[in-house]
Design an enzyme around this catalytic site. Structure first.
Site, PDB file in Angstrom:
ATOM      1  N   LYS A 234      44.760  11.786  41.125  1.00  0.00           N
ATOM      2  CA  LYS A 234      44.541  13.174  41.547  1.00  0.00           C
ATOM      3  C   LYS A 234      44.341  14.132  40.373  1.00  0.00           C
ATOM      4  O   LYS A 234      44.626  13.814  39.233  1.00  0.00           O
ATOM      5  CB  LYS A 234      45.669  13.625  42.480  1.00  0.00           C
ATOM      6  CG  LYS A 234      45.453  13.023  43.874  1.00  0.00           C
ATOM      7  CD  LYS A 234      46.328  13.608  44.947  1.00  0.00           C
ATOM      8  CE  LYS A 234      45.923  12.980  46.291  1.00  0.00           C
ATOM      9  NZ  LYS A 234      46.880  13.261  47.350  1.00  0.00           N
ATOM     10  N   ARG A 268      50.644   5.882  48.194  1.00  0.00           N
ATOM     11  CA  ARG A 268      49.254   5.678  48.638  1.00  0.00           C
ATOM     12  C   ARG A 268      48.382   5.646  47.387  1.00  0.00           C
ATOM     13  O   ARG A 268      48.277   6.653  46.685  1.00  0.00           O
ATOM     14  CB  ARG A 268      48.863   6.840  49.564  1.00  0.00           C
ATOM     15  CG  ARG A 268      47.465   6.748  50.151  1.00  0.00           C
ATOM     16  CD  ARG A 268      47.172   7.980  51.005  1.00  0.00           C
ATOM     17  NE  ARG A 268      45.845   7.925  51.579  1.00  0.00           N
ATOM     18  CZ  ARG A 268      44.747   8.261  50.925  1.00  0.00           C
ATOM     19  NH1 ARG A 268      44.793   8.690  49.684  1.00  0.00           N
ATOM     20  NH2 ARG A 268      43.570   8.170  51.517  1.00  0.00           N
TER      21      ARG A 268
HETATM   22  N1  HH2 Z   1      45.501  12.075  49.834  1.00  0.00           N
HETATM   23  C1  HH2 Z   1      44.200  11.912  50.145  1.00  0.00           C
HETATM   24  C2  HH2 Z   1      43.814  11.501  51.418  1.00  0.00           C
HETATM   25  N2  HH2 Z   1      44.734  11.222  52.360  1.00  0.00           N
HETATM   26  N3  HH2 Z   1      46.999  11.076  53.026  1.00  0.00           N
HETATM   27  C3  HH2 Z   1      48.296  11.236  52.742  1.00  0.00           C
HETATM   28  N4  HH2 Z   1      49.236  10.973  53.667  1.00  0.00           N
HETATM   29  N5  HH2 Z   1      48.724  11.665  51.510  1.00  0.00           N
HETATM   30  C4  HH2 Z   1      47.847  11.963  50.517  1.00  0.00           C
HETATM   31  O1  HH2 Z   1      48.296  12.369  49.423  1.00  0.00           O
HETATM   32  C5  HH2 Z   1      46.448  11.806  50.780  1.00  0.00           C
HETATM   33  C6  HH2 Z   1      46.052  11.366  52.080  1.00  0.00           C
HETATM   34  C7  HH2 Z   1      43.163  12.201  49.115  1.00  0.00           C
HETATM   35  O2  HH2 Z   1      42.819  11.043  48.416  1.00  0.00           O
HETATM   36  P1  HH2 Z   1      41.512  10.156  48.689  1.00  0.00           P
HETATM   37  O3  HH2 Z   1      41.569   9.515  50.028  1.00  0.00           O
HETATM   38  O4  HH2 Z   1      41.335   9.208  47.573  1.00  0.00           O
HETATM   39  O5  HH2 Z   1      40.317  11.174  48.593  1.00  0.00           O
HETATM   40  P2  HH2 Z   1      39.404  11.874  49.683  1.00  0.00           P
HETATM   41  O6  HH2 Z   1      40.264  12.764  50.526  1.00  0.00           O
HETATM   42  O7  HH2 Z   1      38.418  12.647  48.849  1.00  0.00           O
HETATM   43  O8  HH2 Z   1      38.771  10.796  50.520  1.00  0.00           O
END
Ligand code: HH2
Length: 299
Positions: A234, A268
């Protein structure tokens, strides 16, 4: 006598993911991220193709992921809304393809319609970054299926959440928000023992807010639910180290170590193999410290 390798470090409780027991009471679980999106901040477009996404999920399971989180909508800062039909078309075939992965699949969605289809396709957990606020019907869908629900804190919506977020006391506000959302989930018929809470690192937060929440993970465990934390790759890591998104593994490892030591029960992450080793080593250090202070823990 040394503490047993499977000795509980932080008491928690098991989650029932449709017959697969997720033992967050015993250890910290590693949730592998499978993004089926063109625009996710760290891996957007990489696994948009169904087969590539399934291959990626199977690889993460082989690396030792305890569960897989499949998402069809990016929630990165500034991300635009994806309609349900598009999101469904992305996640359902991937969830079907991951049924044989041997680990439970969670669906990362804010929409009841997507959650319902994902559960029908074999998902066993719902991860809602809006904590059931964007679509009130989502909690009913989860209650009916009897699966675990992750409730995450977010200030605002992804499109605008990083536009000058402000808090009086970020930890108290996030804690109160999560307590209220857990109460709403229980009122909707979801069992207390099926709820997971998440402070939502990077979701409507400046770095000072992210750091305050990371410093207070142990306090959030007092809500009585397993705490999930998503720090992987992040922005706050990039800003601390001056590194791009593909260079944030060590920063992620440091942050994961920090949250595991403070009681996080699910992390995660995108990089399952190294993070799994980091988690296990951190837990070994915690058991060692406990044994040094109080004598070996007996089962
Ligand atoms: N962070 C992201 C997405 N979903 N869900 C939970 N419960 N907690 C988190 O911290 C979280 C989440 C963001 O990360 P990522 O899926 O890699 O990116 P994007 O939202 O751009 O797909």
């Amino acid at each position: 006598m040394p503490a047993r390798a499977d000795e509980p470090v932080v008491k928690g409780h098991d989650l029932d993911a449709r017959g697969t027991v997720l033992e967050t009471g015993t250890r910290c679980l590693v949730m592998g991220v499978v993004n089926v999106t063109p625009d996710s901040f760290s891996d957007g477009g990489l696994h948009l193709d169904r087969d590539a996404a399934v291959r990626h999920g199977l690889a993460l399971a082989a690396e030792g992921a305890d569960l897989l989180d499949v998402g069809g909508e990016s929630t990165r800062p500034g991300a635009t809304y994806v309609d349900a039909a598009t999101e469904l078309a992305r996640v359902v075939p991937v969830i079907e393809g991951l049924r044989g992965a041997g680990v439970p699949v969670s669906v990362d969605t804010r929409k009841a319609e997507v959650a319902r289809a994902a559960l029908a396709a074999g998902a066993a957990i719902v991860n809602d970054v809006s904590a059931g606020r964007d679509d009130p019907a989502l909690m009913e869908v989860v209650a009916e299926a009897g699966v675990p629900l992750v409730l995450m804190h977010m200030r605002g919506v992804p499109a605008t959440m990083q536009d000058d977020p402000r808090y009086g006391d970020v930890v108290a506000e996030v804690e109160a928000f999560l307590a209220a959302r857990c109460a709403a989930a229980e009122a909707a018929g979801i069992a207390h023992d099926q709820l997971v809470v998440d402070p939502g690192i990077g979701f409507g937060k400046r770095d000072e807010h992210n750091y305050a929440l990371l410093a207070n993970v142990a306090r959030l465990t007092r809500l009585g639910h397993p705490v999930l934390v998503g720090v992987s790759r992040k922005g706050f890591i990039g800003r601390a180290l001056g590194l791009d998104v593909d260079q944030r593994l060590e920063g992620t490892e440091a942050a994961v170590t920090w949250v595991v030591e403070r009681g996080a029960r699910i992390v995660r992450v995108h990089d399952v193999a190294p993070i799994r080793r980091i988690v296990r080593m951190t837990e070994a250090l915690m058991r060692g410290a406990q044994a040094a202070e109080h004598g070996p823990v007996r089962g």
